[in-house]
Scaffold this active site. Structure first.
Site, short mmCIF file in Angstrom:
data_model
loop_
_atom_site.label_atom_id
_atom_site.label_comp_id
_atom_site.label_asym_id
_atom_site.label_seq_id
_atom_site.Cartn_x
_atom_site.Cartn_y
_atom_site.Cartn_z
N LYS A 135 3.86 32.14 8.51
CA LYS A 135 4.04 33.56 8.19
C LYS A 135 5.05 34.26 9.10
CE LYS A 135 -0.31 34.98 6.03
NZ LYS A 135 -1.39 35.97 6.11
N ASN A 187 -6.83 41.81 18.22
CA ASN A 187 -5.42 42.15 18.41
C ASN A 187 -4.53 40.95 18.04
OD1 ASN A 187 -6.57 42.28 21.72
ND2 ASN A 187 -5.58 40.47 20.86
N ALA A 236 -3.77 39.44 11.98
CA ALA A 236 -4.33 40.30 10.93
C ALA A 236 -4.40 41.75 11.41
CB ALA A 236 -5.71 39.80 10.53
P1 NAP Z 1 -5.75 35.56 15.23
O1 NAP Z 1 -4.31 35.89 15.19
O2 NAP Z 1 -6.21 34.29 15.84
O3 NAP Z 1 -6.49 36.80 15.95
C1 NAP Z 1 -7.88 36.81 16.18
C2 NAP Z 1 -8.25 37.97 17.10
O4 NAP Z 1 -9.67 37.95 17.23
C3 NAP Z 1 -7.65 37.90 18.49
O5 NAP Z 1 -7.33 39.18 18.92
C4 NAP Z 1 -8.80 37.33 19.33
O6 NAP Z 1 -8.84 37.79 20.65
C5 NAP Z 1 -9.99 37.95 18.62
N1 NAP Z 1 -11.18 37.15 18.85
C6 NAP Z 1 -11.35 35.82 18.58
N2 NAP Z 1 -12.59 35.43 18.93
C7 NAP Z 1 -13.21 36.53 19.47
C8 NAP Z 1 -14.48 36.76 20.04
N3 NAP Z 1 -15.40 35.79 20.11
N4 NAP Z 1 -14.77 38.01 20.48
C9 NAP Z 1 -13.86 38.99 20.41
N5 NAP Z 1 -12.62 38.84 19.88
C10 NAP Z 1 -12.30 37.61 19.42
O7 NAP Z 1 -6.37 35.53 13.74
P2 NAP Z 1 -5.89 36.43 12.49
O8 NAP Z 1 -4.85 35.71 11.73
O9 NAP Z 1 -5.63 37.78 13.00
O10 NAP Z 1 -7.21 36.40 11.55
C11 NAP Z 1 -8.38 37.03 11.98
C12 NAP Z 1 -9.43 37.05 10.86
O11 NAP Z 1 -8.95 37.78 9.75
C13 NAP Z 1 -9.83 35.68 10.34
O12 NAP Z 1 -11.22 35.68 10.13
C14 NAP Z 1 -9.10 35.57 9.02
O13 NAP Z 1 -9.78 34.74 8.09
C15 NAP Z 1 -9.14 37.02 8.56
N6 NAP Z 1 -8.07 37.35 7.61
C16 NAP Z 1 -8.42 37.72 6.34
C17 NAP Z 1 -7.46 38.06 5.42
C18 NAP Z 1 -7.86 38.47 4.03
O14 NAP Z 1 -7.02 38.51 3.13
N7 NAP Z 1 -9.11 38.80 3.79
C19 NAP Z 1 -6.09 38.02 5.80
C20 NAP Z 1 -5.76 37.66 7.10
C21 NAP Z 1 -6.77 37.32 8.00
P3 NAP Z 1 -7.93 37.18 21.83
O15 NAP Z 1 -6.57 37.68 21.55
O16 NAP Z 1 -8.55 37.74 23.06
O17 NAP Z 1 -8.06 35.69 21.71
#
Ligand code: NAP
Length: 291
Positions: A74, A135, A138
């Site tokens: 992406k 952060n 997404a």
């Molecule tokens: P990402 O880039 O890995 O970001 C995840 C974020 O969550 C980071 O800020 C991380 O914190 C935080 N995090 C992870 N584990 C945690 C915990 N145990 N406690 C507190 N914070 C935590 O992932 P992403 O791409 O943003 O995706 C995140 C979620 O959104 C996923 O579940 C994904 O399936 C969902 N999503 C859904 C859609 C949809 O169309 N519905 C689209 C995109 C994403 P740190 O930075 O401190 O590690």
């Protein structure tokens, strides 16, 4: 209406990612193309990171009309495109690409997908406080969506002060200028009482950790009774977070609607036709084993 079969004129759309075999987009998009009686097919393409540039050039040479982009491409796909929209530049990620006379153009329909259910609610977004948990990637689409809605106060909540600061600084040269405030997860209680919209962008609560929740019941109780709880997770649906929010009587939105709406927005770009959203929703929910 069902298409009778592929012909020499059938156009090709698709999705690139690695892995891509678990993508829910092919059944959803193919059902929509058939419903619209469009002679096109939507195909998954597994593209390894090292092969991205070659693959994009190959898709062009093969006459592919457009494609979605998923993990891990992406962000990196942007450098291979001729133009990208301001919104995708601000988010730093593209999930939808289409063919133009000048070359590939890209945008980010995750933003459109995220705000679609919110736009249907009758809130005054110009007064809204939004609290975004997480952060990562997404969260960027969510922040861009909240700016598009006109929200004046966006709180970003994370577990690392450094990462929060990095996120804020990364918008400095962006076409969108959010007014971002930050707080640590441990300080969350202080911002919840005046919150209009609480969004979970962390994976906390995602399958298989289905009993986990990014906020406790006591924290949900701090929200105003007319607040909206939104979880980007779509497996399970609803998550524990949304179940607790619904018990409190809050309005809830889950990640399936964002997934449907981002796909619908992409289909509209490729076909210039109104997407059959209820069929896309029904197909996606059936793929997820939901009612
Ligand atoms: P990402 O880039 O890995 O970001 C995840 C974020 O969550 C980071 O800020 C991380 O914190 C935080 N995090 C992870 N584990 C945690 C915990 N145990 N406690 C507190 N914070 C935590 O992932 P992403 O791409 O943003 O995706 C995140 C979620 O959104 C996923 O579940 C994904 O399936 C969902 N999503 C859904 C859609 C949809 O169309 N519905 C689209 C995109 C994403 P740190 O930075 O401190 O590690």
């Amino acid at each position: 209406m069902r298409r009778s079969g592929l012909t020499g004129k059938t156009q090709v759309l698709g999705i690139i990612g690695h892995p891509v075999e678990h993508s829910l987009s092919p059944p959803m998009q193919n059902a929509a193309l058939a419903e619209l009686s469009i002679d096109a097919v939507y195909v998954p393409f597994a593209v390894e990171p090292a092969a991205l540039e070659t693959a994009i050039a190959g898709l062009w040479s093969l006459g592919i009309q457009g494609f979605n982009v998923t993990i891990p491409h992406k962000q990196t796909v942007i450098t291979t495109l001729t133009s990208v929209t301001d919104i995708s530049q601000a988010v730093g990620a593209v999930n939808t690409v289409w063919r133009t006379d000048e070359g590939w153009a890209g945008t980010n329909t995750d933003v459109t997908g995220f705000i679609a259910p919110l736009q249907q609610s009758d809130r005054d977004w110009s007064q809204a406080r939004v609290v975004v948990l997480g952060n990562g990637g997404a969260a960027r689409a969510v922040v861009a969506g909240c700016i598009t809605l006109g929200c004046p106060e966006i709180w970003l909540v994370g577990r690392s002060a450094d990462k929060l600061q990095h996120f804020v600084h990364s918008w400095q040269d962006s076409p969108l200028q959010p007014s971002l405030r930050t707080c640590l997860m441990t300080e969350l209680d202080a911002v919840l009482p005046a919150t209009t919209l609480l969004v979970n962008t962390t994976p906390v609560g995602m399958h298989p950790q289905v009993n986990a929740t990014p906020v406790t019941l006591a924290q949900i109780a701090l929200l105003p009774p007319d607040a909206i709880a939104y979880d980007l997770i779509y497996t399970p649906s609803p998550t524990q977070f949304l179940q607790l929010a619904a018990q409190r009587g809050l309005t809830t939105f889950d990640g399936t609607e964002m997934l449907v709406q981002q796909g619908a927005a992409a289909l509209q770009i490729w076909t210039q036709q109104s997407p059959p959203i209820s069929l896309m929703r029904q197909t996606l929910r059936s793929q997820l084993g939901l009612s």
